[in-house]
Write a protein that holds these residues in place. Structure first.
Motif, PDB file in Angstrom:
ATOM      1  N   GLU A   1     -28.888 -39.291 -18.394  1.00 58.86           N
ATOM      2  CA  GLU A   1     -27.649 -38.993 -17.340  1.00 58.86           C
ATOM      3  C   GLU A   1     -26.719 -39.506 -17.940  1.00 58.86           C
ATOM      4  O   GLU A   1     -26.191 -40.429 -18.030  1.00 58.86           O
ATOM      5  CB  GLU A   1     -28.079 -40.023 -15.990  1.00 58.86           C
ATOM      6  CG  GLU A   1     -27.539 -39.963 -15.207  1.00 58.86           C
ATOM      7  CD  GLU A   1     -27.913 -40.756 -13.827  1.00 58.86           C
ATOM      8  OE1 GLU A   1     -29.018 -41.000 -13.746  1.00 58.86           O
ATOM      9  OE2 GLU A   1     -26.823 -41.228 -13.024  1.00 58.86           O
ATOM     10  N   LEU A   2     -25.720 -38.485 -17.984  1.00 62.02           N
ATOM     11  CA  LEU A   2     -24.295 -38.829 -18.383  1.00 62.02           C
ATOM     12  C   LEU A   2     -23.406 -38.998 -16.985  1.00 62.02           C
ATOM     13  O   LEU A   2     -23.383 -38.188 -15.971  1.00 62.02           O
ATOM     14  CB  LEU A   2     -23.807 -37.700 -18.841  1.00 62.02           C
ATOM     15  CG  LEU A   2     -22.180 -37.770 -19.129  1.00 62.02           C
ATOM     16  CD1 LEU A   2     -21.818 -38.706 -20.372  1.00 62.02           C
ATOM     17  CD2 LEU A   2     -21.586 -36.231 -19.815  1.00 62.02           C
ATOM     18  N   ASP A   3     -23.079 -40.222 -16.960  1.00 63.23           N
ATOM     19  CA  ASP A   3     -22.124 -40.338 -15.747  1.00 63.23           C
ATOM     20  C   ASP A   3     -20.539 -40.697 -16.218  1.00 63.23           C
ATOM     21  O   ASP A   3     -20.104 -40.223 -17.264  1.00 63.23           O
ATOM     22  CB  ASP A   3     -22.640 -41.635 -14.955  1.00 63.23           C
ATOM     23  CG  ASP A   3     -22.395 -43.073 -15.614  1.00 63.23           C
ATOM     24  OD1 ASP A   3     -21.398 -43.264 -16.537  1.00 63.23           O
ATOM     25  OD2 ASP A   3     -23.099 -44.106 -15.105  1.00 63.23           O
TER      26      ASP A   3
ATOM     27  N   GLY B   1     -25.852 -35.136 -14.762  1.00 61.33           N
ATOM     28  CA  GLY B   1     -24.463 -35.436 -14.707  1.00 61.33           C
ATOM     29  C   GLY B   1     -24.228 -36.098 -13.147  1.00 61.33           C
ATOM     30  O   GLY B   1     -24.741 -35.712 -12.338  1.00 61.33           O
ATOM     31  N   SER B   2     -23.453 -37.324 -13.459  1.00 54.91           N
ATOM     32  CA  SER B   2     -23.472 -38.013 -12.125  1.00 54.91           C
ATOM     33  C   SER B   2     -22.042 -38.881 -12.043  1.00 54.91           C
ATOM     34  O   SER B   2     -21.415 -39.125 -13.059  1.00 54.91           O
ATOM     35  CB  SER B   2     -24.635 -39.140 -11.865  1.00 54.91           C
ATOM     36  OG  SER B   2     -24.587 -40.021 -13.131  1.00 54.91           O
ATOM     37  N   VAL B   3     -21.843 -39.376 -10.826  1.00 56.57           N
ATOM     38  CA  VAL B   3     -20.588 -40.226 -10.732  1.00 56.57           C
ATOM     39  C   VAL B   3     -21.152 -41.358 -10.023  1.00 56.57           C
ATOM     40  O   VAL B   3     -21.790 -41.416  -9.074  1.00 56.57           O
ATOM     41  CB  VAL B   3     -19.584 -39.163  -9.592  1.00 56.57           C
ATOM     42  CG1 VAL B   3     -18.302 -40.460  -9.346  1.00 56.57           C
ATOM     43  CG2 VAL B   3     -18.944 -38.301 -10.356  1.00 56.57           C
TER      44      VAL B   3
ATOM     45  N   ARG C   1     -14.269 -34.709  -6.262  1.00 55.09           N
ATOM     46  CA  ARG C   1     -13.510 -34.336  -7.267  1.00 55.09           C
ATOM     47  C   ARG C   1     -14.213 -34.763  -8.634  1.00 55.09           C
ATOM     48  O   ARG C   1     -14.083 -33.864  -9.718  1.00 55.09           O
ATOM     49  CB  ARG C   1     -12.072 -34.718  -7.145  1.00 55.09           C
ATOM     50  CG  ARG C   1     -10.980 -34.483  -8.165  1.00 55.09           C
ATOM     51  CD  ARG C   1      -9.824 -35.206  -8.134  1.00 55.09           C
ATOM     52  NE  ARG C   1      -9.811 -36.378  -8.071  1.00 55.09           N
ATOM     53  CZ  ARG C   1      -9.806 -37.299  -9.173  1.00 55.09           C
ATOM     54  NH1 ARG C   1     -10.069 -36.652 -10.471  1.00 55.09           N
ATOM     55  NH2 ARG C   1     -10.086 -38.607  -9.054  1.00 55.09           N
ATOM     56  N   ARG C   2     -14.450 -36.070  -8.660  1.00 54.64           N
ATOM     57  CA  ARG C   2     -15.222 -36.587  -9.846  1.00 54.64           C
ATOM     58  C   ARG C   2     -16.594 -35.823 -10.125  1.00 54.64           C
ATOM     59  O   ARG C   2     -16.619 -35.584 -11.269  1.00 54.64           O
ATOM     60  CB  ARG C   2     -15.453 -38.006  -9.656  1.00 54.64           C
ATOM     61  CG  ARG C   2     -14.016 -38.741  -9.557  1.00 54.64           C
ATOM     62  CD  ARG C   2     -14.423 -40.257  -9.093  1.00 54.64           C
ATOM     63  NE  ARG C   2     -13.000 -41.023  -8.813  1.00 54.64           N
ATOM     64  CZ  ARG C   2     -12.409 -41.712  -9.748  1.00 54.64           C
ATOM     65  NH1 ARG C   2     -12.536 -41.719 -10.952  1.00 54.64           N
ATOM     66  NH2 ARG C   2     -11.175 -42.193  -9.174  1.00 54.64           N
TER      67      ARG C   2
ATOM     68  N   LEU D   1     -26.839 -31.740 -11.611  1.00 58.99           N
ATOM     69  CA  LEU D   1     -26.024 -32.809 -10.870  1.00 58.99           C
ATOM     70  C   LEU D   1     -27.137 -33.666 -10.269  1.00 58.99           C
ATOM     71  O   LEU D   1     -27.746 -33.385  -9.331  1.00 58.99           O
ATOM     72  CB  LEU D   1     -24.925 -32.480 -10.094  1.00 58.99           C
ATOM     73  CG  LEU D   1     -23.714 -31.877 -10.427  1.00 58.99           C
ATOM     74  CD1 LEU D   1     -23.049 -32.950 -11.548  1.00 58.99           C
ATOM     75  CD2 LEU D   1     -23.727 -30.556 -11.246  1.00 58.99           C
ATOM     76  N   ALA D   2     -27.095 -35.164 -10.591  1.00 59.24           N
ATOM     77  CA  ALA D   2     -27.894 -36.119 -10.117  1.00 59.24           C
ATOM     78  C   ALA D   2     -27.191 -36.577  -8.710  1.00 59.24           C
ATOM     79  O   ALA D   2     -26.190 -36.671  -8.492  1.00 59.24           O
ATOM     80  CB  ALA D   2     -28.072 -37.032 -10.769  1.00 59.24           C
TER      81      ALA D   2
END
Ligand SMILES: [Zn+2]
Length: 256
Positions: free
Chosen positions: A58-60, A85-87, A121-122, A135-136
């Motif tokens: 998981e890339l944040d 992908g996550s924020v 936006r992120r 997207l997680a």
């Protein structure tokens, strides 16, 4: 950070087998990438040929660590099946906004609509890296129960158009049911919007312990069936494949 080795990973596989999952994906946070061992995963696959085991991460948007995470993902892209992908970060670099309960202070006295707009936006920024397949927990921003005043459609639609244009999936994650908001990620209206846009779904429990694996998947299966979602996707070396969700298998959760 715990390095991948047989003794660490096997309990996850045992749990998966016990609840009749056919596939699992390990998706550690990118800040722990140094612990990931593809050799350990290969051993695990050899020992457990009855289960499909995917290598993921998981890339944040961690302002401190994710640059190294991105680099690692680029270097190991061909060995990874799946990148989430996550924020997890807004303006503060020292605290994930989804820390419970401390992260809630980042919302104090703030304009919640503006926070939602900034969050999505992120999400688009992470989607734009070209380094993620899915997207997680795409509406994680609701975690502490803050709701926007503005129409969620307007806030989310632009992001989903972008996700669709990049041909990415989004997650249905039961983790939201164990957080203060007590709601699936994402919310019902967001699931509808994703379906309208033709965005495919994965299923996840975001388990941080093997005992949380597939937590609430029976409840998720009910939700999916109420929406008429009959397929979920899985990834092998970033290639998306569809799996039918069988409503006839009572209690058997869809693949992770
Ligand atoms: Zn996450």
């Amino acid at each position: 950070m715990q390095p991948y080795r047989q003794a660490l990973l096997q309990p996850w596989v045992d749990s998966a087998r016990k609840i009749a999952l056919s596939e699992i994906a390990f998706t550690d946070h990118d800040r722990y990438h140094a612990g990931i061992s593809f050799d350990a995963l290969d051993c695990l696959r050899e020992e457990n040929p009855d289960l499909t085991i995917r290598a993921g991460i998981e890339l944040d948007n961690d302002p401190i660590h994710s640059a190294a995470g991105r680099k690692w993902i680029e270097q190991h892209w061909n060995k990874l099946d799946f990148v989430l992908g996550s924020v997890h970060f807004l303006d503060r670099a020292d605290q994930m906004f989804d820390s419970v309960p401390a992260g809630a202070e980042q919302f104090d006295g703030r304009d919640i609509d503006a926070i939602y707009a900034d969050y999505f936006r992120r999400v688009r920024e992470i989607a734009a890296t070209g380094l993620v397949d899915c997207l997680a927990h795409v509406d994680l921003i609701k975690i502490h129960g803050h709701r926007p005043n503005a129409e969620i459609d307007a806030i989310v639609s632009e992001t989903f158009d972008f996700i669709r244009s990049r041909d990415l999936a989004i997650e249905l994650s039961t983790a939201g049911w164990r957080k203060p908001v007590n709601e699936l990620y994402p919310a019902d209206r967001i699931i509808e919007l994703a379906m309208e846009k033709g965005i495919p779904f994965t299923t996840a429990s975001d388990a941080h312990s093997h005992v949380q694996l597939a937590e609430n998947f029976a409840r998720l299966a009910e939700k999916m069936s109420s929406f008429g979602i009959r397929e979920v996707c899985v990834f092998e070396k970033h290639k998306r494949d569809l799996r039918a969700v069988s409503p006839s298998v009572a209690g058997a959760p869809p693949p992770l």
